[in-house]
Design an enzyme around this catalytic site. Structure first.
Site, mmCIF file in Angstrom:
data_model
loop_
_atom_site.group_PDB
_atom_site.id
_atom_site.type_symbol
_atom_site.label_atom_id
_atom_site.label_comp_id
_atom_site.label_asym_id
_atom_site.label_seq_id
_atom_site.Cartn_x
_atom_site.Cartn_y
_atom_site.Cartn_z
ATOM 1 N N LYS A 25 0.851 -1.176 0.000
ATOM 2 C CA LYS A 25 0.000 0.000 0.000
ATOM 3 C C LYS A 25 0.895 1.237 0.000
ATOM 4 C CE LYS A 25 0.453 1.973 3.364
ATOM 5 N NZ LYS A 25 1.553 2.614 4.117
ATOM 6 N N ASP B 203 -2.105 -5.181 3.020
ATOM 7 C CA ASP B 203 -2.354 -4.156 4.032
ATOM 8 C C ASP B 203 -1.981 -4.865 5.324
ATOM 9 O OD1 ASP B 203 -3.600 -2.798 6.184
ATOM 10 O OD2 ASP B 203 -4.855 -1.733 4.751
ATOM 11 N N HIS B 204 -0.808 -4.554 5.856
ATOM 12 C CA HIS B 204 -0.281 -5.442 6.897
ATOM 13 C C HIS B 204 -1.138 -5.437 8.168
ATOM 14 C CE1 HIS B 204 1.746 -1.852 8.511
ATOM 15 N NE2 HIS B 204 1.913 -2.516 9.639
ATOM 16 N N LYS C 175 -2.290 -8.618 11.385
ATOM 17 C CA LYS C 175 -2.076 -8.521 12.841
ATOM 18 C C LYS C 175 -3.049 -9.457 13.550
ATOM 19 C CE LYS C 175 -0.426 -3.734 12.830
ATOM 20 N NZ LYS C 175 0.865 -3.664 13.491
ATOM 21 N N HIS D 195 -4.983 1.165 6.245
ATOM 22 C CA HIS D 195 -5.100 0.486 7.542
ATOM 23 C C HIS D 195 -6.369 0.913 8.283
ATOM 24 C CE1 HIS D 195 -1.115 -0.510 6.516
ATOM 25 N NE2 HIS D 195 -0.447 0.437 7.159
HETATM 26 P P1 NDP Z 1 11.778 3.547 1.140
HETATM 27 O O1 NDP Z 1 11.712 4.904 0.535
HETATM 28 O O2 NDP Z 1 12.613 3.322 2.336
HETATM 29 O O3 NDP Z 1 12.271 2.499 0.016
HETATM 30 C C1 NDP Z 1 11.824 2.561 -1.328
HETATM 31 C C2 NDP Z 1 12.564 1.505 -2.138
HETATM 32 O O4 NDP Z 1 12.157 1.597 -3.513
HETATM 33 C C3 NDP Z 1 14.058 1.673 -2.097
HETATM 34 O O5 NDP Z 1 14.650 0.398 -1.990
HETATM 35 C C4 NDP Z 1 14.358 2.276 -3.476
HETATM 36 O O6 NDP Z 1 15.609 1.828 -3.888
HETATM 37 C C5 NDP Z 1 13.316 1.611 -4.342
HETATM 38 N N1 NDP Z 1 13.081 2.384 -5.556
HETATM 39 C C6 NDP Z 1 12.402 3.566 -5.661
HETATM 40 N N2 NDP Z 1 12.386 3.969 -6.947
HETATM 41 C C7 NDP Z 1 13.073 3.037 -7.664
HETATM 42 C C8 NDP Z 1 13.409 2.874 -9.055
HETATM 43 N N3 NDP Z 1 13.070 3.776 -9.991
HETATM 44 N N4 NDP Z 1 14.101 1.779 -9.430
HETATM 45 C C9 NDP Z 1 14.459 0.853 -8.531
HETATM 46 N N5 NDP Z 1 14.180 0.944 -7.188
HETATM 47 C C10 NDP Z 1 13.495 2.014 -6.779
HETATM 48 O O7 NDP Z 1 10.279 3.113 1.372
HETATM 49 P P2 NDP Z 1 9.732 2.016 2.394
HETATM 50 O O8 NDP Z 1 10.597 0.811 2.344
HETATM 51 O O9 NDP Z 1 9.447 2.634 3.687
HETATM 52 O O10 NDP Z 1 8.291 1.704 1.754
HETATM 53 C C11 NDP Z 1 8.146 0.966 0.566
HETATM 54 C C12 NDP Z 1 6.648 0.641 0.442
HETATM 55 O O11 NDP Z 1 6.267 -0.126 1.578
HETATM 56 C C13 NDP Z 1 5.751 1.887 0.425
HETATM 57 O O12 NDP Z 1 4.720 1.668 -0.510
HETATM 58 C C14 NDP Z 1 5.166 1.934 1.847
HETATM 59 O O13 NDP Z 1 3.863 2.465 1.872
HETATM 60 C C15 NDP Z 1 5.131 0.464 2.206
HETATM 61 N N6 NDP Z 1 5.188 0.224 3.653
HETATM 62 C C16 NDP Z 1 6.257 0.648 4.397
HETATM 63 C C17 NDP Z 1 6.288 0.413 5.773
HETATM 64 C C18 NDP Z 1 7.437 0.838 6.616
HETATM 65 O O14 NDP Z 1 7.335 0.657 7.844
HETATM 66 N N7 NDP Z 1 8.499 1.363 6.045
HETATM 67 C C19 NDP Z 1 5.196 -0.337 6.446
HETATM 68 C C20 NDP Z 1 4.143 -0.734 5.568
HETATM 69 C C21 NDP Z 1 4.158 -0.459 4.230
HETATM 70 P P3 NDP Z 1 16.797 2.782 -4.339
HETATM 71 O O15 NDP Z 1 16.640 4.112 -3.658
HETATM 72 O O16 NDP Z 1 18.013 2.020 -3.957
HETATM 73 O O17 NDP Z 1 16.579 2.827 -5.778
HETATM 74 C C1 BG6 Z 2 2.975 1.746 7.417
HETATM 75 C C2 BG6 Z 2 3.172 3.210 7.234
HETATM 76 O O1 BG6 Z 2 2.035 1.269 6.490
HETATM 77 O O2 BG6 Z 2 2.516 1.473 8.731
HETATM 78 C C3 BG6 Z 2 4.100 3.764 8.294
HETATM 79 O O3 BG6 Z 2 3.717 3.439 5.943
HETATM 80 C C4 BG6 Z 2 3.639 3.379 9.677
HETATM 81 O O4 BG6 Z 2 4.144 5.174 8.199
HETATM 82 C C5 BG6 Z 2 3.407 1.883 9.748
HETATM 83 O O5 BG6 Z 2 4.630 3.759 10.612
HETATM 84 C C6 BG6 Z 2 2.770 1.502 11.082
HETATM 85 O O6 BG6 Z 2 2.729 0.117 11.196
HETATM 86 P P1 BG6 Z 2 2.630 -0.574 12.638
HETATM 87 O O7 BG6 Z 2 2.508 -2.018 12.324
HETATM 88 O O8 BG6 Z 2 3.884 -0.201 13.372
HETATM 89 O O9 BG6 Z 2 1.418 0.010 13.301
#
Ligand code: NDP
Ligand code: BG6
Length: 501
Positions: free
Chosen positions: A165, A194-195, A199, A257
């Site tokens: 998401k 949608d994690h 849960k 969520h």
């Molecule tokens: P980050 O910004 O930390 O990571 C994004 C990733 O996408 C990086 O590895 C980046 O790699 C890669 N990326 C972006 N554009 C490109 C491209 N053009 N080509 C190749 N790789 C690309 O985001 P998050 O990990 O936090 O989140 C990722 C997804 O997970 C989002 O949709 C978020 O909503 C979801 N999410 C995140 C949570 C969290 O706790 N972080 C929890 C639940 C969901 P690089 O920069 O090396 O190219």
């Molecule tokens: C993610 C959001 O989907 O959920 C984050 O991108 C947020 O911003 C996270 O911190 C919250 O997850 P949890 O499981 O810690 O409530």
């Protein structure tokens, strides 16, 4: 007996089919989610022998990294974030099948290299062409990638796509993305994650409602005064400004969520626990969901303040955030579900970053007892509240009025509590463990369907349209509080207030 066999939660998982041999490709392997959640979850599955025996992982992102550097970074991530102790043997077995590929979604050079690595792993590990592609990347990057994967799809094995998401950026981009995916893949190959649905406590909402006969007769407008749902985080944006500035609170948590929690609370009993039956009922709620108007939606952005005793900066001072940013970090709203069960019963919802503490709760507030026959007129008597603690201190508690011991008939509210920690010995599995395993097994019950996502966007698009009309003065709440004053007013206007903390 081994630890796995003694444990009822694990026993439940162990009794399930073990997934087929496969390779999991993670797009976004240099990101926050991969290090904090995905690899630690995979490690915990390996620790419990729940992964396929023949299993490989390929990380892919733009950042240059060798296979060894990737393995080392992931090893540290497991040490820092996994819920289980670090075990060299378990890690080595997992790391043996681990590779990294540098890949930019903007060109298709990396995809050929990825295909070659996949074929090589198939030969080395015996993974039979089965693939799970995990898209932990911004939504804008997904469409192109899906086409590239389809072009290189081999003749053997199955393919499943897990898509993070938010799915799209609004209703029309979500529809476009669905159309792009449907050109190449069938609905049963697509797992929109949608994690929150993974849960334990969120699933327990279904158990509570549908495994207990006592709740159903009172789960409606006749007995329930209103519902309050809070998704509060004490953390800020954790270095994710690039993503958060685009998403804001409404796309990051409200659209997915939070609205899923509303759907699970309000849905009708499904005829069975299959993916379609559960999702058919949720989508009816989402279709019936609306907000009565702009003044019933509040947005906020945190300024500097103190969270749990520590001084923190405001959103606009976070690294990578524009100094005049108008991105919201808090949303509260009054919602209605227009159907027979819920008509005129408000669902007050709120979510935000840098609030006073981490707390996700669903509070069902029942109507007052009609006529308390006590001397003090029942002054100490508050309405019954059924409180589902999604996190932390996972459990359920029921607030009831009880007599204070001694003379007279003084009433006070007390709580009947069920705490997971007290009832079950094992710590709760992380949502990602459950969901990754379900996707490998092809079980989509805890994943969202495209029609649910579209209904969620329809509501969010309507709210964002309200927001075009005015420009609030941000920041409007100090970090470490419960959000802007307007959030309290939202309930005060109806003679109600947010649950006391
Ligand atoms: P980050 O910004 O930390 O990571 C994004 C990733 O996408 C990086 O590895 C980046 O790699 C890669 N990326 C972006 N554009 C490109 C491209 N053009 N080509 C190749 N790789 C690309 O985001 P998050 O990990 O936090 O989140 C990722 C997804 O997970 C989002 O949709 C978020 O909503 C979801 N999410 C995140 C949570 C969290 O706790 N972080 C929890 C639940 C969901 P690089 O920069 O090396 O190219
Ligand atoms: C993610 C959001 O989907 O959920 C984050 O991108 C947020 O911003 C996270 O911190 C919250 O997850 P949890 O499981 O810690 O409530």
């Amino acid at each position: 007996m081994t630890a796995v066999e003694q444990n009822p939660l694990l026993e439940g998982l162990r009794l399930r089919r073990r997934p087929d041999p496969c390779i999991l490709v993670i797009f976004g392997a240099s990101g926050d989610l991969t290090a904090k959640k995905l690899i630690p979850a995979l490690y915990s599955l390996a620790y419990r022998h729940l992964l396929p025996e023949k299993f490989g992982i390929i990380g892919a992102a733009r950042t240059e990294e060798s296979h060894d550097e990737f393995r080392e970074r992931m090893k540290q991530a497991v040490k820092d974030h996994a819920r289980d102790p670090f075990d060299d043997e378990v890690w080595s077995a997992l790391a043996t099948g681990m590779r990294y590929t540098t890949l930019d979604f903007a060109d298709d050079k990396g995809e050929d290299e990825l295909r070659d690595t996949l074929n090589e792993l198939d030969r080395d590990l015996g993974t039979q062409g089965n693939r799970v592609y995990y898209f932990a990347v911004p939504p804008s990057a997904i469409g192109t990638l899906v086409g590239e994967i389809a072009q290189r799809r081999g003749a053997e094995g199955w393919v499943r796509l897990i898509i993070e998401k938010p799915f799209g950026h609004d209703l029309s981009s979500a529809r476009e993305l669905t159309a792009e995916i449907q050109q190449h893949f069938a609905e049963n190959e697509v797992f929109r994650i949608d994690h929150y649905l993974g849960k334990e406590t969120v699933q327990n909402m279904l158990a509570l409602r549908f495994a207990n006969g006592i709740f159903e007769p009172i789960w409606n407008r006749q007995f329930i005064d209103h519902v309050q749902i809070t998704v509060a985080e004490s953390i800020g944006i954790e270095g994710r400004a690039g993503y958060y500035e685009q998403a804001g609170a409404i796309r990051d948590i409200f659209q997915n969520h939070l609205l899923q929690l509303v759907a699970l609370t309000a849905m009708e009993p499904p005829i069975d626990f299959t993916a379609d039956s559960v999702r058919n009922e949720k989508v009816k709620v989402l279709k019936a969901l609306h907000t009565p108007g702009p003044k019933h939606v509040v947005r906020g952005q945190y300024g500097p303040g103190f969270v749990e005793g520590e001084e923190v900066r405001g959103y606009r001072e976070e690294e990578g955030v524009a100094p005049g940013s108008m991105t919201e970090t808090f949303v509260a709203a009054k919602l209605y579900v227009d159907n027979w069960r819920w008509a005129d019963t408000p669902f007050y919802v709120r979510m935000g970053k840098r609030l006073a503490r981490r707390e996700t709760t669903i509070a069902i507030q029942f109507k007052r007892a009609p006529h308390p026959p006590f001397d003090d007129g029942g002054e100490g008597l508050r309405p019954n509240v059924l409180l589902v603690h999604v996190q932390p201190n996972e459990g359920v508690s029921l607030a009831i009025g009880a007599k204070v011991p001694g003379q007279g008939m003084t009433i006070r509210t007390v709580h009947m509590d069920f705490l997971y920690g007290g009832a079950f010995r094992e710590g709760l599995p992380d949502a990602y463990e459950r969901l990754i395993l379900d996707a490998m097994l092809g079980d989509a019950t805890l994943f969202t369907r495209s029609d649910e996502i579209e209904e969620q966007w329809a509501l969010v698009d309507a709210i964002i349209a309200f927001w075009q009309r005015d420009r609030p003065s941000f920041p409007n709440y100090p970090a470490g509080t419960w959000g802007p004053a307007a959030s309290d007013d939202l309930l005060h206007r109806d003679g109600r207030s947010w649950r006391r903390h």
